[in-house]
Scaffold this motif. Structure first.
Motif, PDB file in Angstrom:
ATOM      1  N   LEU A   1       0.751  -1.460  -0.031  1.00  0.00           N
ATOM      2  CA  LEU A   1      -0.075   0.055   0.077  1.00  0.00           C
ATOM      3  C   LEU A   1       0.913   1.388   0.095  1.00  0.00           C
ATOM      4  N   ILE A   2       2.189   1.246   0.678  1.00  0.00           N
ATOM      5  CA  ILE A   2       2.957   2.349   0.467  1.00  0.00           C
ATOM      6  C   ILE A   2       3.773   2.360  -0.692  1.00  0.00           C
ATOM      7  N   VAL A   3       4.297   1.274  -0.952  1.00  0.00           N
ATOM      8  CA  VAL A   3       5.131   1.327  -2.323  1.00  0.00           C
ATOM      9  C   VAL A   3       4.392   1.354  -3.737  1.00  0.00           C
ATOM     10  N   PHE A   4       3.495   0.800  -3.864  1.00  0.00           N
ATOM     11  CA  PHE A   4       3.017   0.436  -5.462  1.00  0.00           C
ATOM     12  C   PHE A   4       2.637   1.834  -5.751  1.00  0.00           C
ATOM     13  N   PRO A   5       1.748   2.761  -5.084  1.00  0.00           N
ATOM     14  CA  PRO A   5       1.431   4.048  -5.763  1.00  0.00           C
ATOM     15  C   PRO A   5       2.712   4.890  -6.115  1.00  0.00           C
ATOM     16  N   ALA A   6       3.333   4.943  -5.201  1.00  0.00           N
ATOM     17  CA  ALA A   6       4.782   5.635  -5.471  1.00  0.00           C
ATOM     18  C   ALA A   6       5.492   5.249  -6.602  1.00  0.00           C
ATOM     19  N   LEU A   7       5.789   3.901  -6.587  1.00  0.00           N
ATOM     20  CA  LEU A   7       6.334   3.588  -7.889  1.00  0.00           C
ATOM     21  C   LEU A   7       5.594   3.636  -9.308  1.00  0.00           C
ATOM     22  N   ALA A   8       4.273   3.410  -9.156  1.00  0.00           N
ATOM     23  CA  ALA A   8       3.555   3.846 -10.278  1.00  0.00           C
ATOM     24  C   ALA A   8       3.415   5.316 -10.655  1.00  0.00           C
ATOM     25  N   ALA A   9       3.388   6.162  -9.795  1.00  0.00           N
ATOM     26  CA  ALA A   9       3.558   7.579 -10.310  1.00  0.00           C
ATOM     27  C   ALA A   9       4.683   8.095 -10.672  1.00  0.00           C
ATOM     28  N   MET A  10       5.916   7.313 -10.243  1.00  0.00           N
ATOM     29  CA  MET A  10       7.229   7.805 -10.738  1.00  0.00           C
ATOM     30  C   MET A  10       7.666   7.250 -11.998  1.00  0.00           C
ATOM     31  N   LYS A  11       6.584   6.318 -12.490  1.00  0.00           N
ATOM     32  CA  LYS A  11       6.749   5.859 -13.771  1.00  0.00           C
ATOM     33  C   LYS A  11       5.902   6.880 -14.997  1.00  0.00           C
ATOM     34  N   ILE A  12       5.375   7.500 -14.664  1.00  0.00           N
ATOM     35  CA  ILE A  12       4.366   8.541 -15.346  1.00  0.00           C
ATOM     36  C   ILE A  12       4.793   9.774 -15.382  1.00  0.00           C
ATOM     37  N   PHE A  13       5.057  10.366 -13.895  1.00  0.00           N
ATOM     38  CA  PHE A  13       5.527  11.948 -13.897  1.00  0.00           C
ATOM     39  C   PHE A  13       6.844  11.953 -13.467  1.00  0.00           C
TER      40      PHE A  13
ATOM     41  N   PHE B   1      -2.534  -2.627 -11.884  1.00  0.00           N
ATOM     42  CA  PHE B   1      -2.386  -1.392 -12.385  1.00  0.00           C
ATOM     43  C   PHE B   1      -0.719  -0.795 -12.324  1.00  0.00           C
ATOM     44  N   TYR B   2      -0.221  -1.421 -11.523  1.00  0.00           N
ATOM     45  CA  TYR B   2       1.177  -1.047 -11.677  1.00  0.00           C
ATOM     46  C   TYR B   2       1.837  -1.654 -12.668  1.00  0.00           C
ATOM     47  N   ILE B   3       1.600  -2.950 -12.845  1.00  0.00           N
ATOM     48  CA  ILE B   3       2.220  -3.732 -14.017  1.00  0.00           C
ATOM     49  C   ILE B   3       1.746  -2.892 -15.354  1.00  0.00           C
ATOM     50  N   ALA B   4       0.519  -2.873 -15.591  1.00  0.00           N
ATOM     51  CA  ALA B   4       0.029  -1.945 -16.834  1.00  0.00           C
ATOM     52  C   ALA B   4       0.760  -0.670 -16.934  1.00  0.00           C
ATOM     53  N   VAL B   5       0.824   0.096 -15.931  1.00  0.00           N
ATOM     54  CA  VAL B   5       1.671   1.486 -16.057  1.00  0.00           C
ATOM     55  C   VAL B   5       3.309   1.069 -16.297  1.00  0.00           C
ATOM     56  N   PHE B   6       3.786  -0.117 -15.876  1.00  0.00           N
ATOM     57  CA  PHE B   6       5.255  -0.382 -16.160  1.00  0.00           C
ATOM     58  C   PHE B   6       5.299  -0.826 -17.558  1.00  0.00           C
ATOM     59  N   LEU B   7       4.231  -1.462 -18.065  1.00  0.00           N
ATOM     60  CA  LEU B   7       4.359  -1.945 -19.603  1.00  0.00           C
ATOM     61  C   LEU B   7       4.346  -0.680 -20.663  1.00  0.00           C
ATOM     62  N   CYS B   8       3.381   0.176 -20.167  1.00  0.00           N
ATOM     63  CA  CYS B   8       2.995   1.481 -20.910  1.00  0.00           C
ATOM     64  C   CYS B   8       4.427   2.297 -20.977  1.00  0.00           C
ATOM     65  N   SER B   9       4.983   2.356 -19.860  1.00  0.00           N
ATOM     66  CA  SER B   9       6.312   2.982 -19.776  1.00  0.00           C
ATOM     67  C   SER B   9       7.400   2.530 -20.578  1.00  0.00           C
ATOM     68  N   LEU B  10       7.397   1.134 -20.726  1.00  0.00           N
ATOM     69  CA  LEU B  10       8.530   0.427 -21.335  1.00  0.00           C
ATOM     70  C   LEU B  10       8.135   0.978 -23.108  1.00  0.00           C
ATOM     71  N   LYS B  11       6.872   0.795 -23.600  1.00  0.00           N
ATOM     72  CA  LYS B  11       6.724   0.968 -24.812  1.00  0.00           C
ATOM     73  C   LYS B  11       6.735   2.456 -25.114  1.00  0.00           C
ATOM     74  N   THR B  12       6.450   3.410 -24.366  1.00  0.00           N
ATOM     75  CA  THR B  12       6.726   4.863 -24.372  1.00  0.00           C
ATOM     76  C   THR B  12       8.290   5.007 -24.739  1.00  0.00           C
ATOM     77  N   ALA B  13       8.982   4.415 -23.786  1.00  0.00           N
ATOM     78  CA  ALA B  13      10.594   4.388 -23.819  1.00  0.00           C
ATOM     79  C   ALA B  13      11.347   4.018 -25.205  1.00  0.00           C
ATOM     80  N   ARG B  14      10.607   2.910 -25.661  1.00  0.00           N
ATOM     81  CA  ARG B  14      11.065   2.465 -27.190  1.00  0.00           C
ATOM     82  C   ARG B  14      10.669   3.492 -28.289  1.00  0.00           C
TER      83      ARG B  14
END
Length: 284
Positions: free
Chosen positions: A216-228, A271-284
């Motif tokens: 509950l503490i880590v997931f939201p922070a990691l997901a937000a860091m992938k986007i913003f 949700f985090y996995i979805a954000v992570f995969l989207c960030s990988l796609k954007t990076a490529r």
């Protein structure tokens, strides 16, 4: 369309019950407080303190249960806060190995809690009580109005502290040496963060259990860091992510009778996995 309509009608019926409304209110406020702390803890690499305190809170909860204390927070919260101060003091001591001391305290607390609940508990289903404390239970659906007010007030205190000391927390989070050179009391803010984290962890035990609080503490922070990119955007993004996924998890749990804590964590994980995969796609 009929399925969606039936779903909304079912939820509407559930919202007529006070315990469901109480559960959602507590979920929103705890998710908000934990997400704010999560950003700071992850960036400062203090997330290990959250994990250690969750184990300590289980031991304190077991002591309160054995002593048959009605309001367990009266014992669990002070003990967890004391352990937070000890853990941070040990981590700041160059002569002490912080991770080793953390492992000793957290594992000892878990073992002590399980030992006490087995030896002294008079409950018929000790294993069930242990699993409920570790992984969350239906306690979130049996909250009283006093429990709700406690969570709301404590969460609002966290939010107010974060807003009031935003600039100092920002400085301490990214560069302690610069913050100290600027006249900021780094030790004070580190201890404040640790103590507030202990309070939030105790309050969140009814929501996700002591073993799942770290997510509950880590997931939201990691997901937000992938986007913003900016600190303020990450804080706002983490808060939105945490509240939405936690509420969805609670609603799904109510509708399908699944474990509340596990459902929330799975919701955030997906949700985090979805954000992570989207960030990988954007990076490529």
């Amino acid at each position: 369309m009929n399925v969606i309509a039936d779903l909304f009608l079912t939820l509407k019926d559930y919202f007529t019950y006070d315990n469901v409304r109480y559960a959602l209110i507590v979920t929103v406020f705890i998710s908000l407080a934990s997400s704010l702390l999560g950003v700071t803890l992850v960036l400062k690499r203090f997330s290990f303190i959250g994990d250690g305190l969750s184990h300590t809170a289980f031991g304190a909860m077991a002591i309160a249960t054995v002593l048959k204390i009605t309001n367990t927070n009266l014992l669990v919260m002070p003990l967890t806060v004391i352990c937070a101060v000890i853990l941070l003091a040990l981590s700041n001591n160059s002569k002490a190995k912080g991770d080793a001391n953390l492992a000793l305290i957290s594992v000892t607390s878990m073992a002590l809690g399980y030992f006490l609940m087995n030896v002294f508990s008079t409950a018929a289903n000790v294993s069930g009580d242990v699993c409920s404390t570790l992984f969350g239970s239906t306690a979130i659906l049996t909250l009283t109005i006093s429990d709700v007010w406690l969570c709301v007030i404590a969460s609002l205190i966290v939010v107010v502290l974060y807003i009031f000391y935003y600039h100092n927390i920002f400085a301490v989070t990214f560069d302690e040496q610069f913050a100290q050179a600027s006249g900021i009391n780094v030790v004070f803010y580190n201890f404040m963060i640790a103590i507030v984290t202990a309070v939030v962890i105790v309050l969140a035990m009814n929501l996700v259990g002591s073993l799942l609080i770290t997510a509950l503490i880590v997931f939201p922070a990691l997901a937000a860091m992938k986007i913003f990119k900016s600190f303020k955007q990450v804080i706002i993004g983490a808060a939105i992510f945490s509240i939405v996924t936690s509420v969805l998890g609670v609603l799904f749990s109510i509708l399908r009778s699944t474990p509340v804590g596990a459902t929330i964590v799975i919701s955030q994980g997906i949700f985090y996995i979805a954000v992570f995969l989207c960030s990988l796609k954007t990076a490529r």
